[in-house]
Design a protein around this motif. Structure first.
Motif, PDB file in Angstrom:
ATOM      1  N   LEU A 368       0.840  -1.209   0.000  1.00 51.39           N
ATOM      2  CA  LEU A 368       0.000   0.000   0.000  1.00 51.39           C
ATOM      3  C   LEU A 368       0.868   1.249   0.000  1.00 51.39           C
ATOM      4  CD1 LEU A 368      -2.725  -0.839   2.670  1.00 51.39           C
ATOM      5  CD2 LEU A 368      -3.228  -0.211   0.321  1.00 51.39           C
ATOM      6  N   LEU A 369       0.305   2.337  -0.582  1.00 53.72           N
ATOM      7  CA  LEU A 369       1.037   3.610  -0.615  1.00 53.72           C
ATOM      8  C   LEU A 369       0.035   4.751  -0.631  1.00 53.72           C
ATOM      9  CD1 LEU A 369       4.205   3.758  -0.804  1.00 53.72           C
ATOM     10  CD2 LEU A 369       3.894   4.609  -3.109  1.00 53.72           C
ATOM     11  N   GLY A 370       0.464   5.923  -0.187  1.00 57.55           N
ATOM     12  CA  GLY A 370      -0.384   7.107  -0.248  1.00 57.55           C
ATOM     13  C   GLY A 370      -1.485   7.091   0.797  1.00 57.55           C
ATOM     14  N   ASP A 371      -2.596   7.795   0.497  1.00 55.80           N
ATOM     15  CA  ASP A 371      -3.705   7.898   1.451  1.00 55.80           C
ATOM     16  C   ASP A 371      -4.406   6.567   1.682  1.00 55.80           C
ATOM     17  OD1 ASP A 371      -3.243  10.532   1.915  1.00 55.80           O
ATOM     18  OD2 ASP A 371      -4.868  11.308   0.675  1.00 55.80           O
ATOM     19  N   ALA A 372      -4.251   5.614   0.780  1.00 53.90           N
ATOM     20  CA  ALA A 372      -4.825   4.283   1.011  1.00 53.90           C
ATOM     21  C   ALA A 372      -4.123   3.594   2.173  1.00 53.90           C
ATOM     22  CB  ALA A 372      -4.696   3.438  -0.255  1.00 53.90           C
ATOM     23  N   PHE A 373      -2.932   4.052   2.493  1.00 61.51           N
ATOM     24  CA  PHE A 373      -2.078   3.412   3.494  1.00 61.51           C
ATOM     25  C   PHE A 373      -2.021   4.196   4.795  1.00 61.51           C
ATOM     26  CE2 PHE A 373       2.619   2.899   4.703  1.00 61.51           C
ATOM     27  CZ  PHE A 373       2.369   1.821   5.528  1.00 61.51           C
ATOM     28  N   ASN A 374      -1.944   5.517   4.691  1.00 61.59           N
ATOM     29  CA  ASN A 374      -1.669   6.334   5.868  1.00 61.59           C
ATOM     30  C   ASN A 374      -2.204   7.744   5.624  1.00 61.59           C
ATOM     31  OD1 ASN A 374       1.367   7.632   7.417  1.00 61.59           O
ATOM     32  ND2 ASN A 374      -0.586   7.209   8.347  1.00 61.59           N
ATOM     33  N   MET A 375      -3.026   8.247   6.567  1.00 60.63           N
ATOM     34  CA  MET A 375      -3.575   9.601   6.436  1.00 60.63           C
ATOM     35  C   MET A 375      -3.376  10.355   7.740  1.00 60.63           C
ATOM     36  SD  MET A 375      -7.165   8.952   4.372  1.00 60.63           S
ATOM     37  CE  MET A 375      -7.681   7.492   5.272  1.00 60.63           C
ATOM     38  N   ARG A 376      -3.323  11.681   7.620  1.00 67.55           N
ATOM     39  CA  ARG A 376      -3.246  12.547   8.767  1.00 67.55           C
ATOM     40  C   ARG A 376      -4.126  13.763   8.485  1.00 67.55           C
ATOM     41  NH1 ARG A 376      -1.012  11.648   4.853  1.00 67.55           N
ATOM     42  NH2 ARG A 376       0.517  10.336   5.882  1.00 67.55           N
ATOM     43  N   HIS A 377      -4.458  14.539   9.521  1.00 63.40           N
ATOM     44  CA  HIS A 377      -5.314  15.710   9.301  1.00 63.40           C
ATOM     45  C   HIS A 377      -4.635  16.645   8.298  1.00 63.40           C
ATOM     46  CE1 HIS A 377      -7.806  19.234   9.935  1.00 63.40           C
ATOM     47  NE2 HIS A 377      -8.649  18.468  10.614  1.00 63.40           N
ATOM     48  N   PRO A 378      -5.375  17.117   7.275  1.00 65.22           N
ATOM     49  CA  PRO A 378      -4.733  17.917   6.206  1.00 65.22           C
ATOM     50  C   PRO A 378      -4.408  19.354   6.587  1.00 65.22           C
ATOM     51  CG  PRO A 378      -7.079  17.650   5.753  1.00 65.22           C
ATOM     52  CD  PRO A 378      -6.789  16.824   6.974  1.00 65.22           C
ATOM     53  N   LEU A 379      -4.625  19.737   7.842  1.00 62.52           N
ATOM     54  CA  LEU A 379      -4.357  21.117   8.248  1.00 62.52           C
ATOM     55  C   LEU A 379      -2.937  21.543   7.925  1.00 62.52           C
ATOM     56  CD1 LEU A 379      -5.243  23.696   9.897  1.00 62.52           C
ATOM     57  CD2 LEU A 379      -4.269  22.552  11.897  1.00 62.52           C
ATOM     58  N   THR A 380      -1.956  20.661   8.145  1.00 56.55           N
ATOM     59  CA  THR A 380      -0.547  21.024   7.974  1.00 56.55           C
ATOM     60  C   THR A 380      -0.031  20.793   6.560  1.00 56.55           C
ATOM     61  OG1 THR A 380       0.101  18.818   8.740  1.00 56.55           O
ATOM     62  CG2 THR A 380       0.006  20.554  10.394  1.00 56.55           C
ATOM     63  N   GLY A 381      -0.842  20.248   5.684  1.00 55.56           N
ATOM     64  CA  GLY A 381      -0.414  20.049   4.299  1.00 55.56           C
ATOM     65  C   GLY A 381       0.756  19.099   4.156  1.00 55.56           C
ATOM     66  N   GLY A 382       0.807  18.050   4.993  1.00 57.01           N
ATOM     67  CA  GLY A 382       1.951  17.128   4.956  1.00 57.01           C
ATOM     68  C   GLY A 382       1.734  15.856   4.159  1.00 57.01           C
ATOM     69  N   GLY A 383       0.503  15.650   3.652  1.00 63.25           N
ATOM     70  CA  GLY A 383       0.184  14.386   2.990  1.00 63.25           C
ATOM     71  C   GLY A 383       1.047  14.090   1.781  1.00 63.25           C
ATOM     72  N   MET A 384       1.224  15.081   0.896  1.00 63.92           N
ATOM     73  CA  MET A 384       2.021  14.849  -0.316  1.00 63.92           C
ATOM     74  C   MET A 384       3.499  14.676   0.022  1.00 63.92           C
ATOM     75  SD  MET A 384       0.268  17.142  -3.343  1.00 63.92           S
ATOM     76  CE  MET A 384       0.169  18.689  -2.458  1.00 63.92           C
ATOM     77  N   THR A 385       3.969  15.367   1.051  1.00 61.67           N
ATOM     78  CA  THR A 385       5.366  15.204   1.466  1.00 61.67           C
ATOM     79  C   THR A 385       5.623  13.772   1.915  1.00 61.67           C
ATOM     80  OG1 THR A 385       5.465  17.518   2.170  1.00 61.67           O
ATOM     81  CG2 THR A 385       7.150  16.046   3.045  1.00 61.67           C
ATOM     82  N   VAL A 386       4.707  13.213   2.718  1.00 61.63           N
ATOM     83  CA  VAL A 386       4.868  11.820   3.178  1.00 61.63           C
ATOM     84  C   VAL A 386       4.812  10.863   1.991  1.00 61.63           C
ATOM     85  CG1 VAL A 386       3.813   9.980   4.539  1.00 61.63           C
ATOM     86  CG2 VAL A 386       3.974  12.273   5.497  1.00 61.63           C
ATOM     87  N   ALA A 387       3.838  11.074   1.087  1.00 63.33           N
ATOM     88  CA  ALA A 387       3.689  10.173  -0.069  1.00 63.33           C
ATOM     89  C   ALA A 387       4.941  10.192  -0.951  1.00 63.33           C
ATOM     90  CB  ALA A 387       2.463  10.564  -0.883  1.00 63.33           C
ATOM     91  N   LEU A 388       5.456  11.376  -1.241  1.00 64.81           N
ATOM     92  CA  LEU A 388       6.640  11.484  -2.108  1.00 64.81           C
ATOM     93  C   LEU A 388       7.881  10.923  -1.415  1.00 64.81           C
ATOM     94  CD1 LEU A 388       5.953  15.050  -3.539  1.00 64.81           C
ATOM     95  CD2 LEU A 388       5.764  12.895  -4.785  1.00 64.81           C
ATOM     96  N   SER A 389       7.974  11.130  -0.097  1.00 65.47           N
ATOM     97  CA  SER A 389       9.083  10.552   0.657  1.00 65.47           C
ATOM     98  C   SER A 389       9.010   9.026   0.626  1.00 65.47           C
ATOM     99  CB  SER A 389       9.048  11.057   2.104  1.00 65.47           C
ATOM    100  OG  SER A 389      10.035  10.427   2.883  1.00 65.47           O
ATOM    101  N   ASP A 390       7.798   8.477   0.763  1.00 64.36           N
ATOM    102  CA  ASP A 390       7.615   7.024   0.686  1.00 64.36           C
ATOM    103  C   ASP A 390       8.044   6.491  -0.677  1.00 64.36           C
ATOM    104  OD1 ASP A 390       6.666   6.955   3.244  1.00 64.36           O
ATOM    105  OD2 ASP A 390       4.568   6.608   2.718  1.00 64.36           O
TER     106      ASP A 390
END
Length: 841
Positions: A368-390
């Motif tokens: 699994l990768l991306g939001d299908a795997f791991n999500m956090r509150h989008p207030l800090t805008g960190g979702g794409m950073t985590v996905a690209l780092s993964d």
């Protein structure tokens, strides 16, 4: 009813029938034979009818990978070439598209199946932090933010109760292009999809994946419906599921625990400007935060957080009323009228904010990768950073693997992915959750005080804001730094409640300022120690105007590497594989004979795999055995989450280097030359190349845009590029023990001896390296027998009895050597055109 009862009834019935209706035996035989045949045919007919119905109820027919895959265009079956598709990616959002580009560029055969290939229209995934942009650069995808009217973001502005503070990203040490980016999510995704589709070995197909194809616990591929409704099956050794926050496949691969703390209500503001240009704006409103940022040169995205899962109805006007009465009074005055206009336009949308911790089920053949795997509150805008780092982590893990077909081994190997992603993912996830809770208003006085403390702490500026913003931006995703600032804010907030002084902020802030500024001052002193003394450098750097030089060959050589030891050889091979034209100059290309550099830790072996240099003969090392005063204990490496091949390695140092030099020399764009570099060539403060003597004594000059000095601990060039402060705490006396075995096989052995430790490890099937540490720079003479006497009288008695005789034999053979143990902190003098690496830094 039992088989015996059935048989008895059959005999009784037939017997009764025979006596009631007399027949000749021939006729009876015909009836029996005909009945048996009819029964058999009926049974077969019923069996195949049942099986046919069972198959028709399946979503689609599952076929063997090397047979037939249904063609999505015309519905006919075509034979698929075995191994044609290596990786299936489900979903072409941010994670799926970026991953497809990355793996495609690495030469993988990739099939991407996306439910809808038209431009998506989402209200989140529009703010990319600088850390995420750096990952985009690392993946070669930074041009995907071009031509979509993306806006640069340099930090945040924080608003509370009429006060505001600006928090800038700490970007001074980065290239001027590095900053956050905000944009329309759909435009960004379409750019990445276009880039993926332009790669010949990547195929994008529109379809809805309905299920994973599983065989004996291994995922073999996917079943999906095409755009025209065709039921299809596709097979590959590895399936990567990136189908986003609404994933219908994640339950097969993880234990999803989705939490919905709030919802975002989204509007687009037009014909207005943010109070702080090129900054995201966070309003600490009541009951929860409001977020504003530019998504184009004329549009500002506004996201109003509404706690809970239920929001006022949009259709009956409740939402418009809520926004005008509860939210609008808290909007900055510069944006108020644009906010009211956006509400009246009626283009209001909502979306639940999900958070979900990563809880994977390691499954052969899938990940699994991306939001299908791991999500956090989008207030800090960190979702794409985590996905690209993964994606960077997964790419680096897959790069050394040429064959993905062993699903079980691949699954065990990829378990290290979950460990390697943690520093970035856990820091950003924890920060997102904590900040959301802190930024929300509460009837609880302590929580409101903590909210105010957080605002005031960040308003202090300097290191008090730089640290948290570096974490938020993904530029410094270090859990320890996160813990430090959490404690600082917490104690700062508690202090405000406990101390009844007129100005508690000054008292508490002064306390933390002392602690943090002390560490900052130490860092600044270290920086001051590396200030450049140009007069001293000029003594070591020869200007290019002196001496005879051959024609400038900058166009033919990209990089000069000085030294072909461990660092130089590995670097040469790595850069050469990336297509760089590399010239390596090594003083002596014969096999070196050193007594250290023979033990590689598991972390180093993982890096070797990452560089594609793991193919060499060595002894596996699984941990250490520690000995003291007749007692011992084993310390095993924690390798259970890694592939079985991952362990430490011990070997003859020279053989290892020769293997890497051979691999480097096999690259056509790399030249390996024996010569001694005498000086660096400087022109107006920039290193342009090197002067060196060839093996036969010719004076030569070589030029390149970048020179990397890797000439080891005896470097004659490091004074040019750093300020070396070498300390020699002790010396090693090295021996090789033969015809013996270590007490613990495949372990390094450390004896806590007097006066200092003794180290043992295998360097071949028949040899054990022994390193005796002797404190100080002076050691007993070897030539006059002092060393042999010292080893027999002071050291031998402390050696484990299993090794004692071999130790004495090694001394008697007289083949022992000594080497100074050096330590030197990195203190570089940043120099244009040159860089230090390895033991010389």
């Amino acid at each position: 009813m039992s088989v015996e009862t059935l048989s008895s009834n059959f005999i009784l019935t037939n017997t009764t029938g025979i006596f009631a209706f007399p027949m000749d035996m021939k006729m009876i035989d015909q009836f029996i034979l005909g009945g048996a045949i009819a029964s058999l045919l009926g049974f077969l007919l019923l069996y195949y009818t049942f099986q046919g119905k069972k198959k028709s109820n399946r979503a689609s027919m599952e076929m063997q990978r090397d047979e037939y895959v249904k063609n999505s265009q015309d519905g006919e079956c075509q034979q698929e070439i075995a191994g044609n598709t290596e990786i299936i990616i489900v979903g072409a959002g941010v994670a799926g598209s970026a991953l497809a580009c990355t793996l495609g560029k690495d030469g993988r055969q990739v099939l991407v199946i996306e439910r809808d290939l038209t431009e998506p229209d989402r209200i989140v995934g529009e703010l990319l932090q600088p850390g995420g942009y750096l990952k985009l650069i690392e993946l070669g995808l930074e041009d995907c933010v071009n031509e979509i009217d993306a806006q640069r973001v340099f930090g945040y502005a924080l608003f509370k109760d009429g006060k505001n503070t600006k928090l800038s990203y700490p970007l001074k040490d980065f290239h001027s292009d590095v900053a956050g980016r905000s944009f329309h999510n759909g435009r960004f995704i379409q750019r990445m999809r276009e880039k993926a589709a332009s790669i010949p070995n990547v195929r994008l197909e529109q379809g809805t994946v309905t299920s994973l194809v599983e065989e004996k616990g291994t995922i073999k591929g996917v079943q999906y419906k095409t755009k025209t409704g065709e039921e299809m099956t596709a097979y590959a050794p590895l399936t990567i599921v990136c189908d986003g926050c609404f994933s219908n496949l994640r339950r097969s691969l993880c234990n999803p625990k989705v939490n919905i703390p709030s919802c975002f209500v989204a509007l687009i503001l037009k014909n207005c400007e943010l109070p702080y240009k090129n900054h995201g704006h966070v309003i600490l409103a009541n009951p929860s935060p409001i977020l504003l940022y530019q998504i184009s040169s004329t549009e500002i995205r506004c996201l109003v957080d509404v706690p809970g899962q239920k929001v006022p109805s949009i259709s009956n006007g409740e939402m418009a009323h809520y926004l005008k009465t509860n939210v609008a009074p808290q909007i900055p005055v510069e944006l108020y009228y644009a906010f009211i206009s956006a509400i009246e336009e009626g283009n209001i949308r909502t979306m639940p904010n999900r958070s979900m911790p990563a809880a994977p089920y390691p499954t052969p053949g899938a990940i699994l990768l991306g939001d299908a795997f791991n999500m956090r509150h989008p207030l800090t805008g960190g979702g794409m950073t985590v996905a690209l780092s993964d994606i960077v982590v997964l790419r680096d893990l897959l790069r050394p693997l040429h064959n993905l077909s062993d699903a079980s081994s691949l699954c065990k190997y990829l378990e290290s992915f979950y460990t390697l992603r943690k520093p970035v993912a856990s820091t950003i996830n924890t920060l997102a959750s904590a900040l959301y809770k802190v930024f929300c208003a509460s009837p609880n006085q302590a929580r409101n005080e903590m909210r105010q403390a957080c605002f005031d702490y960040l308003s202090l500026g300097g290191i008090f804001s730089n640290g948290p913003v570096a974490l938020l931006s993904g530029l410094n995703p270090r859990p320890l730094s996160l813990v430090l600032h959490f404690f600082a804010v917490a104690i700062y907030g508690v202090g405000r409640l406990l101390l009844p002084f007129p100005s508690p902020k000054r008292v508490i802030a002064s306390l933390f300022a002392f602690v943090l500024l002390y560490s900052f001052q130490r860092k600044r002193k270290n920086n001051e120690r590396v200030s450049i003394d140009f007069r001293r450098r000029d003594e070591y750097v020869k200007s290019s105007e002196y001496g005879e030089c051959r024609p400038d060959d900058t166009e033919r050589t990209d990089i000069i590497i000085v030294g072909a030891g461990v660092a130089g050889s590995a670097l040469a091979y790595t850069l050469g594989k990336d297509g760089r034209r590399v010239h390596v100059i090594e003083r002596d290309l014969t096999e070196p004979d050193r007594i250290v550099g023979e033990l590689l830790q598991p972390g180093g072996y993982l890096k070797l795999i990452e560089l594609g240099l793991e193919d060499f003969d060595a002894q596996q090392v699984f941990g250490y055995a520690l000995f003291k005063d007749g007692k011992n204990t084993t310390l095993s490496y924690p390798l259970e989450n890694f592939h079985s091949d991952v362990a430490g390695r011990s070997f003859h140092h020279g053989r290892f280097i020769q293997r890497m030099q051979e691999k480097a020399a096999s690259l056509s764009n790399l030249s390996l030359e024996q010569g001694t570099v005498t000086s660096l060539l400087k022109d107006n403060g920039t290193i342009k190349g090197v002067q060196y003597k060839t093996k036969i004594g010719n004076e030569m000059t070589a030029y390149a845009p970048l020179t990397i000095v890797c000439d080891g601990c005896f470097s004659n060039l490091w004074h040019t590029l750093c300020k070396p402060k070498v300390d020699v705490p002790s010396c090693f006396v090295g021996l090789v023990l033969e015809n013996c075995q270590l007490p613990y096989a495949n372990h390094g052995h450390v004896i806590l001896a007097d006066p200092s430790p003794i180290l043992f490890y295998p360097i071949s099937n028949t040899e054990i390296r022994c390193l005796v540490d002797v404190p100080g720079e002076k050691i007993p003479f070897i030539s006059n027998g002092e060393m042999a006497h010292y080893l027999k009288t002071k050291v031998a008695s402390q050696i484990p009895h299993e090794l004692f005789n071999a130790f004495i034999s090694a001394i008697d053979r007289g083949n022992f050597r000594a080497m100074l143990n050096r330590t030197m902190p990195a203190a570089p003098l940043p120099t244009v055109g040159a860089l230090l690496m390895g033991g010389c830094i």
